[in-house]
Design a protein around this motif. Structure first.
Motif, PDB file in Angstrom:
ATOM      1  N   ASN A 176      -6.265 -13.919  -4.700  1.00 21.36           N
ATOM      2  CA  ASN A 176      -6.143 -15.147  -3.904  1.00 21.36           C
ATOM      3  C   ASN A 176      -4.877 -15.091  -3.067  1.00 21.36           C
ATOM      4  N   SER A 177      -4.957 -15.578  -1.829  1.00 23.61           N
ATOM      5  CA  SER A 177      -3.801 -15.523  -0.928  1.00 23.61           C
ATOM      6  C   SER A 177      -2.733 -16.547  -1.283  1.00 23.61           C
ATOM      7  N   ASN A 178      -3.076 -17.520  -2.133  1.00 28.18           N
ATOM      8  CA  ASN A 178      -2.097 -18.521  -2.555  1.00 28.18           C
ATOM      9  C   ASN A 178      -1.112 -17.885  -3.537  1.00 28.18           C
ATOM     10  N   ALA A 179       0.170 -17.974  -3.240  1.00 27.73           N
ATOM     11  CA  ALA A 179       1.184 -17.298  -4.057  1.00 27.73           C
ATOM     12  C   ALA A 179       1.186 -17.807  -5.494  1.00 27.73           C
ATOM     13  N   LYS A 180       1.044 -19.127  -5.682  1.00 26.83           N
ATOM     14  CA  LYS A 180       1.052 -19.682  -7.040  1.00 26.83           C
ATOM     15  C   LYS A 180      -0.160 -19.217  -7.832  1.00 26.83           C
ATOM     16  N   THR A 181      -1.329 -19.197  -7.178  1.00 30.48           N
ATOM     17  CA  THR A 181      -2.539 -18.717  -7.853  1.00 30.48           C
ATOM     18  C   THR A 181      -2.412 -17.256  -8.214  1.00 30.48           C
ATOM     19  N   PHE A 182      -1.847 -16.462  -7.295  1.00 33.05           N
ATOM     20  CA  PHE A 182      -1.659 -15.036  -7.571  1.00 33.05           C
ATOM     21  C   PHE A 182      -0.707 -14.815  -8.742  1.00 33.05           C
ATOM     22  N   LEU A 183       0.405 -15.545  -8.765  1.00 36.92           N
ATOM     23  CA  LEU A 183       1.388 -15.371  -9.838  1.00 36.92           C
ATOM     24  C   LEU A 183       0.826 -15.771 -11.196  1.00 36.92           C
ATOM     25  N   SER A 184      -0.150 -16.687 -11.200  1.00 35.79           N
ATOM     26  CA  SER A 184      -0.774 -17.073 -12.466  1.00 35.79           C
ATOM     27  C   SER A 184      -1.927 -16.138 -12.847  1.00 35.79           C
ATOM     28  N   HIS A 185      -2.347 -15.286 -11.909  1.00 38.70           N
ATOM     29  CA  HIS A 185      -3.409 -14.301 -12.167  1.00 38.70           C
ATOM     30  C   HIS A 185      -2.986 -12.932 -11.600  1.00 38.70           C
ATOM     31  N   PRO A 186      -1.879 -12.373 -12.052  1.00 36.47           N
ATOM     32  CA  PRO A 186      -1.362 -11.122 -11.447  1.00 36.47           C
ATOM     33  C   PRO A 186      -2.275  -9.925 -11.646  1.00 36.47           C
ATOM     34  N   TRP A 187      -3.143  -9.970 -12.672  1.00 38.74           N
ATOM     35  CA  TRP A 187      -4.029  -8.836 -12.927  1.00 38.74           C
ATOM     36  C   TRP A 187      -5.040  -8.624 -11.801  1.00 38.74           C
ATOM     37  N   THR A 188      -5.249  -9.632 -10.942  1.00 41.74           N
ATOM     38  CA  THR A 188      -6.180  -9.439  -9.821  1.00 41.74           C
ATOM     39  C   THR A 188      -5.660  -8.389  -8.841  1.00 41.74           C
ATOM     40  N   LEU A 189      -4.349  -8.129  -8.865  1.00 39.82           N
ATOM     41  CA  LEU A 189      -3.784  -7.101  -7.986  1.00 39.82           C
ATOM     42  C   LEU A 189      -4.281  -5.711  -8.391  1.00 39.82           C
ATOM     43  N   VAL A 190      -4.599  -5.539  -9.680  1.00 42.50           N
ATOM     44  CA  VAL A 190      -5.126  -4.258 -10.161  1.00 42.50           C
ATOM     45  C   VAL A 190      -6.533  -4.027  -9.618  1.00 42.50           C
ATOM     46  N   PHE A 191      -7.351  -5.092  -9.586  1.00 35.04           N
ATOM     47  CA  PHE A 191      -8.728  -4.977  -9.102  1.00 35.04           C
ATOM     48  C   PHE A 191      -8.801  -4.931  -7.580  1.00 35.04           C
ATOM     49  N   PHE A 192      -7.803  -5.503  -6.896  1.00 40.02           N
ATOM     50  CA  PHE A 192      -7.872  -5.705  -5.456  1.00 40.02           C
ATOM     51  C   PHE A 192      -8.272  -4.464  -4.652  1.00 40.02           C
ATOM     52  N   PRO A 193      -7.674  -3.291  -4.889  1.00 43.35           N
ATOM     53  CA  PRO A 193      -8.029  -2.130  -4.059  1.00 43.35           C
ATOM     54  C   PRO A 193      -9.471  -1.658  -4.231  1.00 43.35           C
ATOM     55  N   PHE A 194     -10.180  -2.184  -5.229  1.00 41.52           N
ATOM     56  CA  PHE A 194     -11.544  -1.720  -5.503  1.00 41.52           C
ATOM     57  C   PHE A 194     -12.589  -2.817  -5.329  1.00 41.52           C
ATOM     58  N   THR A 195     -12.227  -3.930  -4.682  1.00 37.97           N
ATOM     59  CA  THR A 195     -13.162  -5.037  -4.493  1.00 37.97           C
ATOM     60  C   THR A 195     -13.777  -4.990  -3.099  1.00 37.97           C
ATOM     61  N   HIS A 196     -15.041  -5.449  -2.993  1.00 36.69           N
ATOM     62  CA  HIS A 196     -15.779  -5.414  -1.740  1.00 36.69           C
ATOM     63  C   HIS A 196     -16.334  -6.802  -1.428  1.00 36.69           C
ATOM     64  N   HIS A 197     -16.422  -7.106  -0.133  1.00 35.43           N
ATOM     65  CA  HIS A 197     -16.926  -8.408   0.295  1.00 35.43           C
ATOM     66  C   HIS A 197     -18.446  -8.481   0.206  1.00 35.43           C
ATOM     67  N   GLY A 198     -19.105  -7.347   0.213  1.00 38.82           N
ATOM     68  CA  GLY A 198     -20.566  -7.307   0.139  1.00 38.82           C
ATOM     69  C   GLY A 198     -21.055  -5.875   0.185  1.00 38.82           C
ATOM     70  N   VAL A 199     -22.388  -5.717   0.262  1.00 34.69           N
ATOM     71  CA  VAL A 199     -22.989  -4.387   0.244  1.00 34.69           C
ATOM     72  C   VAL A 199     -22.559  -3.567   1.458  1.00 34.69           C
ATOM     73  N   ILE A 200     -22.575  -4.192   2.651  1.00 36.57           N
ATOM     74  CA  ILE A 200     -22.207  -3.473   3.871  1.00 36.57           C
ATOM     75  C   ILE A 200     -20.749  -3.012   3.807  1.00 36.57           C
ATOM     76  N   ASP A 201     -19.877  -3.891   3.306  1.00 36.47           N
ATOM     77  CA  ASP A 201     -18.463  -3.538   3.165  1.00 36.47           C
ATOM     78  C   ASP A 201     -18.312  -2.349   2.224  1.00 36.47           C
ATOM     79  N   PHE A 202     -19.074  -2.354   1.130  1.00 32.99           N
ATOM     80  CA  PHE A 202     -18.993  -1.244   0.168  1.00 32.99           C
ATOM     81  C   PHE A 202     -19.478   0.066   0.795  1.00 32.99           C
ATOM     82  N   LEU A 203     -20.617   0.024   1.489  1.00 36.93           N
ATOM     83  CA  LEU A 203     -21.166   1.248   2.080  1.00 36.93           C
ATOM     84  C   LEU A 203     -20.244   1.831   3.145  1.00 36.93           C
ATOM     85  N   PHE A 204     -19.702   0.957   4.018  1.00 37.40           N
ATOM     86  CA  PHE A 204     -18.799   1.440   5.059  1.00 37.40           C
ATOM     87  C   PHE A 204     -17.544   2.046   4.448  1.00 37.40           C
ATOM     88  N   SER A 205     -16.952   1.348   3.478  1.00 40.34           N
ATOM     89  CA  SER A 205     -15.719   1.830   2.850  1.00 40.34           C
ATOM     90  C   SER A 205     -15.951   3.150   2.126  1.00 40.34           C
TER      91      SER A 205
END
Length: 299
Positions: free
Chosen positions: A60-89
């Motif tokens: 989440n782009s909200n700093a407070k939300t991110f600080l309360s869920h820091p583990w999302t930074l681990v998943f971030f580089p491997f997340t996709h917005h949808g099927v097309i995003d995954f295939l292109f990447s």
């Protein structure tokens, strides 16, 4: 089914196969989120569960939300917005990641991918926070997806290394730097993704440029990876070393030929990358090509 499972395991067992490993991890995360989203849709008040999943998997782009869920930074580089995003990447990462891996090795390619995505995410969160401070009306919080972000870090690292490298794109030969710029501009069709990609591309490009000056931006992460890889492994013994000198542009560098248990050091790799940038890959001698190839095998 067992054959597919064995193929996946072999992809993670093979040396210097980090590009395919990144693609597979992204596929696992994509499938996991898709399955969980489908499963919770059958529960009472599915919106509550979907929000919970998003808050704990998607950055989440909200700093407070991110600080309360820091583990999302681990998943971030491997997340996709949808099927097309995954295939292109996945396709772009396979093309450009393999190119970069041939020169810098799989481990460095993985580090650039992850570091570029993390840098872009943290920079975006800081910019979003500053924007909220400067505006009377708070900005809308955004969910951020990072697979294409890491890919752009790799793409522009390759541009910094081989800007005039030509790629056959639908049977038309296009220089890598022009193709990369076109992809980056098209990504701004989604301003959020475009800004993330721009910051990751900047990181990847500057990282390679700084490597040539002897400054490795990702050395802490690489040291951490080396430490984990070295756990439980016996130390390798040095048997013999031999040296020769090579000159380019009036500068000399000692190139060390090592036995099969050793690898060229960073100074040697940087020197060879400089020589490639000046005269191209063909300007390397046979021994220098062998040294660069050995460096690319280092995990």
């Amino acid at each position: 089914m067992r054959s597919v499972f064995d193929d996946i395991l072999n992809a993670f067992r093979r040396k210097d196969n980090q590009v395919m490993q990144i693609i597979l991890i992204g596929l696992f995360v994509f499938l996991l989120k898709t399955i969980l989203d489908f499963a919770v849709s059958f529960m009472p008040e599915p919106g509550v569960y979907l929000t919970f999943l998003q808050q704990n998997i998607i950055l989440n782009s909200n700093a407070k939300t991110f600080l309360s869920h820091p583990w999302t930074l681990v998943f971030f580089p491997f997340t996709h917005h949808g099927v097309i995003d995954f295939l292109f990447s996945a396709l772009a990462l396979y093309w450009f990641g393999s190119l970069l891996s041939d020169f810098l090795g799989g481990r460095k390619t993985l580090v650039i991918y992850y570091s570029g995505a993390i840098f872009a995410a943290l920079a975006f969160i800081v910019m979003h926070y500053i924007g909220n401070l400067m505006k009377t009306t708070p900005q809308v919080d955004l969910y951020l997806y990072g697979s294409s972000t890491g890919m752009y870090a790799i793409l522009f690292a390759a541009v910094a290394l081989l800007p005039d490298y030509e790629i056959s794109f639908f049977r038309i030969f296009i220089k890598l730097k022009y193709l990369a710029l076109a992809f980056l501009l098209l990504s701004f069709l989604n301003p959020t993704s475009g800004l993330l990609n721009l910051m990751a591309a900047t990181f990847g490009y500057l990282h390679v440029k700084f490597l040539r000056t002897g400054w490795n931006l990702t050395s802490p992460l690489e040291s951490l990876i080396d430490w984990f890889n070295g756990l439980g492994k016996p130390k390798k013994k040095t048997m013999h070393k031999s040296f020769y000198k090579t000159t380019v542009g009036g500068n000399q560098a000692n190139m060390q030929l090592e036995n099969e248990d050793l690898y060229p050091n960073q100074e040697q790799v940087d020197y060879l990358l400089d020589k490639i940038s000046v005269g191209g890959y063909d300007s390397l001698s046979k021994d220098e090509k062998n040294i660069l190839h050995k460096a690319s095998q280092k995990k």
